[in-house]
Motif scaffolding. Structure first.
Motif, short mmCIF file in Angstrom:
data_model
loop_
_atom_site.label_atom_id
_atom_site.label_comp_id
_atom_site.label_asym_id
_atom_site.label_seq_id
_atom_site.Cartn_x
_atom_site.Cartn_y
_atom_site.Cartn_z
N SER B 2 5.02 -13.50 -11.48
CA SER B 2 4.94 -13.28 -10.04
C SER B 2 5.58 -14.46 -9.30
O SER B 2 5.74 -15.54 -9.87
CB SER B 2 3.49 -13.13 -9.60
OG SER B 2 2.86 -14.40 -9.59
N LYS B 4 4.39 -16.29 -6.96
CA LYS B 4 3.46 -17.42 -6.79
C LYS B 4 3.36 -18.22 -8.08
O LYS B 4 3.34 -19.45 -8.04
CB LYS B 4 2.07 -16.91 -6.39
CG LYS B 4 2.03 -16.25 -5.05
CD LYS B 4 2.14 -17.24 -3.90
CE LYS B 4 2.21 -16.51 -2.57
NZ LYS B 4 2.40 -17.37 -1.43
N ALA B 7 6.57 -20.19 -8.47
CA ALA B 7 6.61 -21.34 -7.57
C ALA B 7 5.68 -22.45 -8.06
O ALA B 7 6.04 -23.63 -8.05
CB ALA B 7 6.21 -20.91 -6.16
N THR B 8 4.49 -22.05 -8.53
CA THR B 8 3.51 -23.03 -8.98
C THR B 8 3.97 -23.72 -10.26
O THR B 8 3.87 -24.94 -10.39
CB THR B 8 2.14 -22.35 -9.23
OG1 THR B 8 1.82 -21.57 -8.08
CG2 THR B 8 1.05 -23.37 -9.47
N ARG B 10 7.05 -24.02 -11.34
CA ARG B 10 8.19 -24.88 -11.05
C ARG B 10 7.72 -26.21 -10.45
O ARG B 10 8.16 -27.28 -10.87
CB ARG B 10 9.13 -24.18 -10.06
CG ARG B 10 10.45 -24.91 -9.88
CD ARG B 10 11.41 -24.15 -9.02
NE ARG B 10 10.92 -24.05 -7.65
CZ ARG B 10 11.51 -23.34 -6.69
NH1 ARG B 10 12.58 -22.64 -6.97
NH2 ARG B 10 11.04 -23.31 -5.47
N LEU B 81 -2.98 -27.12 -4.20
CA LEU B 81 -2.66 -25.71 -4.43
C LEU B 81 -3.53 -24.79 -3.59
O LEU B 81 -3.03 -23.82 -3.02
CB LEU B 81 -2.80 -25.37 -5.92
CG LEU B 81 -1.78 -26.07 -6.83
CD1 LEU B 81 -1.96 -25.61 -8.27
CD2 LEU B 81 -0.35 -25.79 -6.38
N ILE B 82 -4.82 -25.09 -3.48
CA ILE B 82 -5.68 -24.19 -2.70
C ILE B 82 -5.33 -24.32 -1.22
O ILE B 82 -5.41 -23.36 -0.46
CB ILE B 82 -7.18 -24.45 -2.99
CG1 ILE B 82 -8.03 -23.25 -2.56
CG2 ILE B 82 -7.69 -25.70 -2.32
CD1 ILE B 82 -7.93 -22.06 -3.47
N ASN B 84 -2.44 -24.53 -0.23
CA ASN B 84 -1.24 -23.72 -0.10
C ASN B 84 -1.43 -22.28 -0.56
O ASN B 84 -0.45 -21.57 -0.84
CB ASN B 84 -0.09 -24.38 -0.85
CG ASN B 84 0.49 -25.55 -0.07
OD1 ASN B 84 1.21 -25.37 0.90
ND2 ASN B 84 0.13 -26.76 -0.46
N GLY B 85 -2.67 -21.86 -0.66
CA GLY B 85 -2.94 -20.45 -0.93
C GLY B 85 -2.65 -20.00 -2.35
O GLY B 85 -2.27 -18.85 -2.58
N ILE B 86 -2.79 -20.92 -3.31
CA ILE B 86 -2.57 -20.55 -4.71
C ILE B 86 -3.92 -20.40 -5.40
O ILE B 86 -4.76 -21.30 -5.36
CB ILE B 86 -1.73 -21.64 -5.44
CG1 ILE B 86 -0.39 -21.86 -4.73
CG2 ILE B 86 -1.53 -21.28 -6.91
CD1 ILE B 86 0.54 -20.67 -4.72
N ALA B 87 -4.11 -19.27 -6.08
CA ALA B 87 -5.37 -18.97 -6.74
C ALA B 87 -5.58 -19.87 -7.95
O ALA B 87 -4.63 -20.39 -8.53
CB ALA B 87 -5.42 -17.50 -7.16
N ARG B 88 -6.84 -20.03 -8.33
CA ARG B 88 -7.19 -20.90 -9.47
C ARG B 88 -6.55 -20.41 -10.76
O ARG B 88 -6.08 -21.19 -11.58
CB ARG B 88 -8.71 -20.92 -9.63
CG ARG B 88 -9.42 -21.59 -8.48
CD ARG B 88 -10.89 -21.17 -8.43
NE ARG B 88 -11.57 -21.77 -7.28
CZ ARG B 88 -11.47 -21.31 -6.04
NH1 ARG B 88 -10.73 -20.25 -5.77
NH2 ARG B 88 -12.11 -21.92 -5.06
N ARG B 89 -6.53 -19.08 -10.92
CA ARG B 89 -6.01 -18.58 -12.20
C ARG B 89 -4.50 -18.78 -12.30
O ARG B 89 -3.97 -18.97 -13.39
CB ARG B 89 -6.40 -17.11 -12.41
CG ARG B 89 -5.66 -16.07 -11.68
CD ARG B 89 -5.92 -14.69 -12.29
NE ARG B 89 -7.32 -14.31 -12.18
CZ ARG B 89 -7.79 -13.46 -11.25
NH1 ARG B 89 -6.96 -12.90 -10.40
NH2 ARG B 89 -9.05 -13.16 -11.17
N THR B 90 -3.83 -18.80 -11.15
CA THR B 90 -2.40 -19.08 -11.15
C THR B 90 -2.15 -20.53 -11.54
O THR B 90 -1.22 -20.84 -12.30
CB THR B 90 -1.80 -18.78 -9.76
OG1 THR B 90 -2.18 -17.46 -9.38
CG2 THR B 90 -0.30 -18.89 -9.76
N GLN B 260 -12.23 -21.57 -12.94
CA GLN B 260 -12.64 -20.50 -12.02
C GLN B 260 -13.72 -20.97 -11.05
O GLN B 260 -13.92 -20.38 -10.00
CB GLN B 260 -13.17 -19.30 -12.83
CG GLN B 260 -12.07 -18.42 -13.39
CD GLN B 260 -11.33 -17.67 -12.32
OE1 GLN B 260 -11.88 -16.82 -11.63
NE2 GLN B 260 -10.05 -17.99 -12.13
#
Lengths: 123, 266, 292
Positions: B2, B4, B7-8, B10, B81-82, B84-90, B260
């Motif tokens: 995905s 996201k 991006a994460t 990278r 990351l949080i 910037n709206g990135i989920a923990r699992r990502t 999580q």
């Protein structure tokens, strides 16, 4: 345009009143465009929805009209309509209060008429 | 992948690569440049052997330590990351991908240095050098083909790095669930408690010296791939490889579970 | 299309922070989230943005839970008092990182805003003053391509000029591309006309949830001689009182009794949002239990 807001009257009514006043004093002449919702919103830190609500009162009163994609414009004859409306209100807003206050001060009808004449000649 | 996750990954990879570069630079400064300067200042330059210094790095151990520390660091990255709206699992998935890629890349560097610089400077043949790595027990198992053995050795090292990295990830994700104060408490108390437990265990066991340990011994022999009467170098790497992979997977899964529950501390 | 907060309950160390909260945040509206210190505002915002998962209850965006949901989390931005950016990063570097994670960022606008506020693009985040950290986060909040922006104490440390500039830019950005803003602030007077809808959080519960004009239409200040005011306001929902040199002011929230004639000596006016807020959230409990 100069807006003066107080904090106890609903803002959308104040927006309508202030624009109406500007049309009455011909700050916004008939046929001319008035500032946009966003401009008023930005300038006075008022929510655009509130500004629009105020403007819609004037649209309903046939004082301004929306021209699609351009903005709001003062309708021809708007000032005359405001004058007419304010004349109607004049009796309620001023004359009634004037008479009530005169009676409290024991001013007779004749004395009041003289005072009014004096007021006219002084101005 | 995905957008996201891409991006994460990278972001994380570039950061880690930068840190690895800084690590190598630090290594160079501490073990080469500083001693050189000291030698220059003290007039001992004649005793300073640049080649010998450069030929004595153990880059593999450095990489293992680096990957461990890198993966212990959890909360600071999570914060960004949080935000910037990135989920923990990502975040977790990106870490695992980066760990694998960095292990491969790191092993390539380690291998090039080890066989290209270290071995010749220590007068070791490549096969001899391979016998001094973590793969030494299995170095001859796949036969005489050097390329095959080198590749197998590299794969074995990569899996070891991944295991060390996932262990760091688990420790980091677990510690990140607690306040700084509790973290220190855990770091101090846990090894102490473990040591005490071991001591108690040993003192208990010593009372039963006639207890039969052959089952445990057999199990360990099985784990390291020890066949009947084989000499070192001819052990079978299949079971240890699978064991290491399984351990890594378990660590990564536990790290996922911990991550999580990450949250911003008040 | 909205963010729904359903039955969100949160407690820390046995103390209730949010008590079974229900809220709807609609698209393209500017909201005010008001509450005293410790009322639970920041916790609510942390739960909405999945920084802290809720003990029970759910937050959804367009029907999907926001928890561990990249699509939802990537469609909101929370500017908070806590600083989550790496202190050693430079301002412009962080703009680029934001662009990477959010998959877009109005860099030109961000640079223009940085110029207007006097924010040095090469300054390290950790070296910025409180005010400039706020400004930095505000600029990001206005430039990220999201539909929901949450601002927790957005003008912390900003001087009057910068606050003025911020409100102007907020409304300008909103005019350009309507989106939802939820502003949590203690400076109620400054945002009173800016917001369309207001939430008041008090004692871990939502006590006001309505259009500002509707809410204020029900907020009265009745003044005059004490006896006359008392007679007129008897039985109404009284939320506070002031006394000024023989004149009593009684504050009422709710409908007046239209069958009662207003005595000549008594004046009925409206409260402004700040006065209403103070009256509703005063710690005198026997008063605040009258709410709703």
């Amino acid at each position: 345009m100069q807006f003066n807001f107080n904090s106890t009257e609903p803002i959308y009514l104040q927006v309508a009143d202030q624009i109406e006043e500007a049309i009455f004093t011909q700050t916004f002449a008939e046929g001319e465009q008035i500032p946009s919702t966003t401009e008023i919103s930005k300038e006075f830190h008022i929510n655009p929805a509130t500004v629009l609500k105020g403007m819609n009162i004037l649209v309903d009163a046939n004082l301004i009209e929306k021209r699609r994609g351009v903005g709001m414009f003062v309708i021809a004859g708007a000032q005359a309509r405001i004058v007419e409306k304010r004349r109607d209100q004049f009796y309620n807003d001023y004359v009634k209060k004037l008479v009530t206050e005169a009676q409290k001060l024991h001013i007779t009808q004749k004395e009041l008429s003289e005072l009014i004449e004096r007021g006219f000649s002084a101005s | 992948m995905s957008t996201k996750l891409r991006a994460t990954t990278r972001y994380l990879f570039l950061e880690q690569l930068k840190q690895l570069g800084q690590g190598y630079l630090a290594l160079l400064v501490i073990f080469v440049i500083l001693p050189l300067l000291v030698a220059l200042v003290t007039g001992n330059i004649t005793n300073f052997n640049l080649l010998k210094t450069v030929g004595n790095f153990s880059l593999g151990a450095f990489l293992a330590l680096f990957l461990f520390i890198l993966n212990v660091t959890t909360y600071d990255v999570f914060k960004l990351l949080i935000q910037n709206g990135i989920a923990r699992r990502t975040y977790w998935a990106a870490r695992v991908i980066c760990l694998v890629v960095l292990s491969v890349l790191g092993e390539a560097i380690v291998g090039l240095y080890y066989y290209g610089v270290y071995a010749p400077m220590h007068n070791l043949t490549t096969q001899r050098a391979l016998s001094q790595t973590a793969y030494s027990l299995y170095a001859d198992f796949l036969g005489k083909n050097l390329a095959v053995n080198l590749l197998a050795g590299a794969v074995f090292s990569i899996i070891l790095y991944i295991l060390i990295g996932t262990a760091g990830m688990l420790i980091g994700s677990f510690l990140a669930l607690f306040s700084k104060w509790v973290q220190w408490l855990i770091i101090i108390i846990l090894p102490f408690a473990g040591f005490s437990l071991l001591m108690v265990g040993i003192s208990n066991v010593s009372g039963y010296s006639n207890y039969d340990f052959s089952g445990v011994e057999a199990f360990f022999k099985f784990l390291i791939g020890y066949p009947q009467n084989a000499t070192a170098g001819l052990f079978n790497p299949t079971v240890p490889t699978i064991t290491l992979l399984l351990l890594s997977a378990v660590m990564a899964a536990l790290a996922y579970y911990c991550s999580q529950h990450l949250k911003i501390k008040q | 299309m909205s963010i729904e907060i359903k039955g969100v309950h949160q407690a820390f160390h046995g103390k209730v922070v949010l008590d079974n909260l229900n809220l709807t945040i609609e698209p393209n509206k500017i909201y005010g989230l008001l509450g005293r210190n410790g009322a639970g505002k920041s916790t609510l915002l942390n739960i909405i943005s999945d920084r802290v998962p809720a003990r029970s209850g759910a937050v959804t965006m367009d029907g999907q839970s926001v928890h561990e949901n990249n699509a939802a989390l990537g469609n909101l931005y929370l500017m908070s008092e806590v600083n989550l950016y790496p202190p050693r990063n430079k301002v412009d570097q962080l703009f680029k990182k934001t662009a990477n994670f959010y998959g877009g960022f109005d860099t030109a606008y961000a640079h223009r805003l940085a110029g207007e506020f006097g924010l040095d693009l090469n300054a390290r985040f950790g070296k910025l003053s409180t005010g400039y950290r706020s400004i930095f986060k505000l600029i990001i909040a206005l430039c990220v391509p999201v539909d929901y922006v949450f601002l927790d104490e957005p003008v912390l440390g900003l001087d009057a000029n910068h606050r003025d500039l911020f409100y102007q830019e907020l409304l300008s950005a909103y005019g350009e591309r309507p989106r939802t803003f939820v502003i949590s602030t203690h400076l109620i007077e400054e945002v009173a006309n800016l917001i369309e809808h207001v939430f008041v959080l008090d004692d871990h519960r939502i006590i006001i949830n309505g259009d500002v004009s509707d809410v204020l239409a029900k907020a009265y200040a009745i003044s005059g001689p004490q006896a006359d005011v008392d007679r007129y306001t008897a039985g109404l929902n009284i939320i506070g009182a002031d006394h000024l040199a023989g004149i009593a002011v009684t504050y009422v929230y709710g409908t007046l009794d239209n069958s009662r004639p207003i005595p000549d000596t008594v004046q009925v006016a409206n409260q402004d949002l700040q006065k209403l807020f103070i009256n509703l959230t005063n710690t005198t409990k026997e008063v605040s239990t009258n709410v709703n």
